[in-house]
Design a protein around this motif. Structure first.
Motif, mmCIF file in Angstrom:
data_model
loop_
_atom_site.group_PDB
_atom_site.id
_atom_site.type_symbol
_atom_site.label_atom_id
_atom_site.label_comp_id
_atom_site.label_asym_id
_atom_site.label_seq_id
_atom_site.Cartn_x
_atom_site.Cartn_y
_atom_site.Cartn_z
ATOM 1 N N PRO A 215 0.833 -1.225 -0.123
ATOM 2 C CA PRO A 215 -0.053 0.064 0.139
ATOM 3 C C PRO A 215 0.879 1.257 0.002
ATOM 4 O O PRO A 215 0.263 2.308 -0.163
ATOM 5 N N ALA A 216 2.250 1.140 0.161
ATOM 6 C CA ALA A 216 3.040 2.317 0.317
ATOM 7 C C ALA A 216 2.533 3.430 -0.977
ATOM 8 O O ALA A 216 2.796 4.768 -0.499
ATOM 9 N N PRO A 217 2.736 3.142 -2.078
ATOM 10 C CA PRO A 217 2.560 4.010 -3.251
ATOM 11 C C PRO A 217 0.843 4.316 -3.402
ATOM 12 O O PRO A 217 0.558 5.103 -4.280
ATOM 13 N N GLY A 218 0.155 4.150 -2.397
ATOM 14 C CA GLY A 218 -1.337 4.295 -2.620
ATOM 15 C C GLY A 218 -1.593 5.772 -2.796
ATOM 16 O O GLY A 218 -2.426 6.158 -3.738
ATOM 17 N N GLU A 219 -0.882 6.653 -2.248
ATOM 18 C CA GLU A 219 -1.320 8.057 -2.330
ATOM 19 C C GLU A 219 -0.902 8.428 -3.751
ATOM 20 O O GLU A 219 -1.570 9.426 -4.332
ATOM 21 N N ALA A 220 0.263 7.979 -4.179
ATOM 22 C CA ALA A 220 0.746 8.495 -5.546
ATOM 23 C C ALA A 220 0.010 7.833 -6.590
ATOM 24 O O ALA A 220 -0.328 8.607 -7.499
ATOM 25 N N PHE A 221 -0.652 6.714 -6.334
ATOM 26 C CA PHE A 221 -1.522 6.196 -7.255
ATOM 27 C C PHE A 221 -2.484 6.736 -7.405
ATOM 28 O O PHE A 221 -3.198 6.998 -8.430
ATOM 29 N N GLU A 222 -3.300 7.326 -6.394
ATOM 30 C CA GLU A 222 -4.431 8.282 -6.317
ATOM 31 C C GLU A 222 -4.374 9.347 -7.080
ATOM 32 O O GLU A 222 -5.343 9.849 -7.788
ATOM 33 N N SER A 223 -3.028 9.966 -7.014
ATOM 34 C CA SER A 223 -2.797 11.323 -7.759
ATOM 35 C C SER A 223 -2.772 10.829 -9.137
ATOM 36 O O SER A 223 -3.328 11.746 -10.242
ATOM 37 N N GLN A 224 -1.949 9.766 -9.476
ATOM 38 C CA GLN A 224 -2.040 9.330 -10.990
ATOM 39 C C GLN A 224 -3.353 9.161 -11.512
ATOM 40 O O GLN A 224 -3.659 9.518 -12.660
ATOM 41 N N ARG A 225 -4.185 8.332 -10.878
ATOM 42 C CA ARG A 225 -5.458 8.093 -11.202
ATOM 43 C C ARG A 225 -6.407 9.478 -11.584
ATOM 44 O O ARG A 225 -7.072 9.380 -12.550
ATOM 45 N N MET A 226 -6.298 10.267 -10.597
ATOM 46 C CA MET A 226 -7.067 11.532 -10.765
ATOM 47 C C MET A 226 -6.494 12.462 -11.708
ATOM 48 O O MET A 226 -7.340 12.936 -12.762
ATOM 49 N N ARG A 227 -5.279 12.476 -11.950
ATOM 50 C CA ARG A 227 -4.422 13.595 -13.102
ATOM 51 C C ARG A 227 -4.634 12.834 -14.287
ATOM 52 O O ARG A 227 -4.938 13.637 -15.327
ATOM 53 N N SER A 228 -4.867 11.584 -14.372
ATOM 54 C CA SER A 228 -4.940 11.187 -15.730
ATOM 55 C C SER A 228 -6.346 10.795 -16.437
ATOM 56 O O SER A 228 -6.704 10.227 -17.350
ATOM 57 N N GLY A 229 -7.345 11.245 -15.583
ATOM 58 C CA GLY A 229 -8.735 11.119 -15.928
ATOM 59 C C GLY A 229 -9.302 9.685 -15.745
ATOM 60 O O GLY A 229 -10.494 9.477 -16.038
ATOM 61 N N HIS A 230 -8.506 8.993 -14.775
ATOM 62 C CA HIS A 230 -9.304 7.603 -14.528
ATOM 63 C C HIS A 230 -10.017 7.457 -13.204
ATOM 64 O O HIS A 230 -10.114 6.343 -12.826
ATOM 65 N N ASN A 231 -10.294 8.493 -12.376
ATOM 66 C CA ASN A 231 -11.037 8.636 -11.289
ATOM 67 C C ASN A 231 -12.499 8.431 -11.982
ATOM 68 O O ASN A 231 -13.111 9.545 -12.002
ATOM 69 N N LEU A 232 -13.047 7.322 -11.910
ATOM 70 C CA LEU A 232 -14.465 7.233 -12.591
ATOM 71 C C LEU A 232 -15.385 7.768 -11.652
ATOM 72 O O LEU A 232 -15.725 7.322 -10.533
#
Length: 345
Positions: A215-232
């Motif tokens: 889970p360590a990269p979880g916050e970074a992934f959340e940012s990647q998901r949001m910035r790339s338009g994949h936060n559905l």
């Protein structure tokens, strides 16, 4: 006679029914719904990973890139096989998402990474303790591989030991790999930091899941998901598909059917004189047949892809040309037999 891709098959009726049920009424947006919460618990149980983080996604490329972009700094190196989807087919999405990390494609055994080659390359890169160098950051595997070959759990463990780096698995055909290996989902993923779990190729409409076992990269992934338009916003529709896919092991039933049709096709092709270029472990078959037979089959309506063969209509009729054939969950024995008959003189 449709063998171009498992992306071209339809949606399984049980998954379509689940979408209809999920369409009733209102639900919180952005994966705050009950389907997405249930999906997290279901996958944690499946993988025996109680701390895993799970996000519903709609694109395999987006899932791969967002996970790897969270796992590596912009100055890092991601190692993969030279035939990997992230290298050949995703238009530099990993460097784009990560802000600059580079892919390091390596040769290996057919379409699989070789542990000793991986160990040697990473050691050489680590030895360059130099501000000018890009340090090793992660390894990405594909299972089944792009050429339909299988990594078994022991082989993944060997790569984890050889690299000493976080492992990402592109699981666009993860169900096919599990069905082909007989391994449990835990056995196949116990060495991984992250998994791109794909259902779209195995009966879903558009459903992937990003799974972070670490889970360590979880916050970074959340940012990647949001910035790339994949936060559905309406993530419930993806989660509902995945829950139906997992229910009563439908995912394994569909993958087993696709793999069985791949095996039937591989056997039939060899019986008519084709040469297989790679192990046909699952639902993908790569085979060489004379140009004249490809022309005959195509004229009879066979749909599949030639692989790096150039112009089908120009050249020696006896020249063997490589083709890719892909069976899907909906492929039947009659479909396979019709394709084989199309190659007859």
């Amino acid at each position: 006679m449709h063998f171009a891709s498992d992306n071209t098959s339809g949606v399984h009726p049980k998954i379509m029914e689940a979408l209809v049920r999920a369409n009733d009424g209102y639900a919180p947006a952005y994966a705050a719904d009950r389907w997405s919460a249930e999906l997290t618990e279901r996958l944690r149980d499946l993988f025996q990973a109680p701390d895993a983080l799970v996000w519903p996604m709609a694109s395999g490329t987006g899932t791969n890139a967002a996970l790897l972009g969270a796992m590596t700094p912009p100055w890092g190196t991601v190692y993969c096989h030279e035939t990997a989807h992230i290298e050949r087919d995703e238009r530099n999405s990993v460097p784009f998402f990560s802000g600059g990390a580079r892919l390091r494609p390596l040769p290996g055994r057919a379409s699989r990474l070789d542990p000793e080659r991986l160990r040697t390359e990473i050691a050489a890169d680590r030895a360059r303790d130099d501000i000018h160098a890009s340090p090793p950051a992660a390894v990405s595997l594909t299972n089944l591989t792009e050429f339909g070959e299988l990594y078994r759990p022991a082989e993944i463990a060997a790569l984890a030991d050889a690299s000493g780096l976080p492992l990402h698995l592109d699981g666009a055909r993860f169900a096919n790999a599990i069905a082909a290996s007989g391994a449990s989902p835990w056995e196949m993923t116990r060495e991984l930091s992250a998994l791109s779990l794909g259902a779209t190729k195995t009966g879903a409409m558009a459903a992937e899941a990003a799974v972070l076992f670490d889970p360590a990269p979880g916050e970074a992934f959340e940012s990647q998901r949001m910035r790339s338009g994949h936060n559905l916003s309406k993530a419930r529709y993806v989660s509902a598909q995945l829950l139906a896919w997992l229910e009563d092991d439908l995912w394994l039933e569909l993958a087993t059917q696709a793999n069985a049709m791949g095996a039937r096709l591989a056997q039939g092709l060899t019986e008519i004189g084709a040469t297989l270029s790679h192990e046909a472990a699952g639902n993908l078959v790569f085979a060489r047949l004379p140009r004249s037979l490809h022309l005959t089959a195509k004229a009879r309506g066979a749909v599949y892809h030639l692989w790096g063969a150039g112009d089908l209509h120009t050249g020696d009729p006896t020249e063997p040309l490589l083709a890719r054939f892909v069976a899907s969950w909906s492929t039947t024995e009659a479909d396979v037999d019709a394709l084989l008959a199309a190659f007859s003189d």
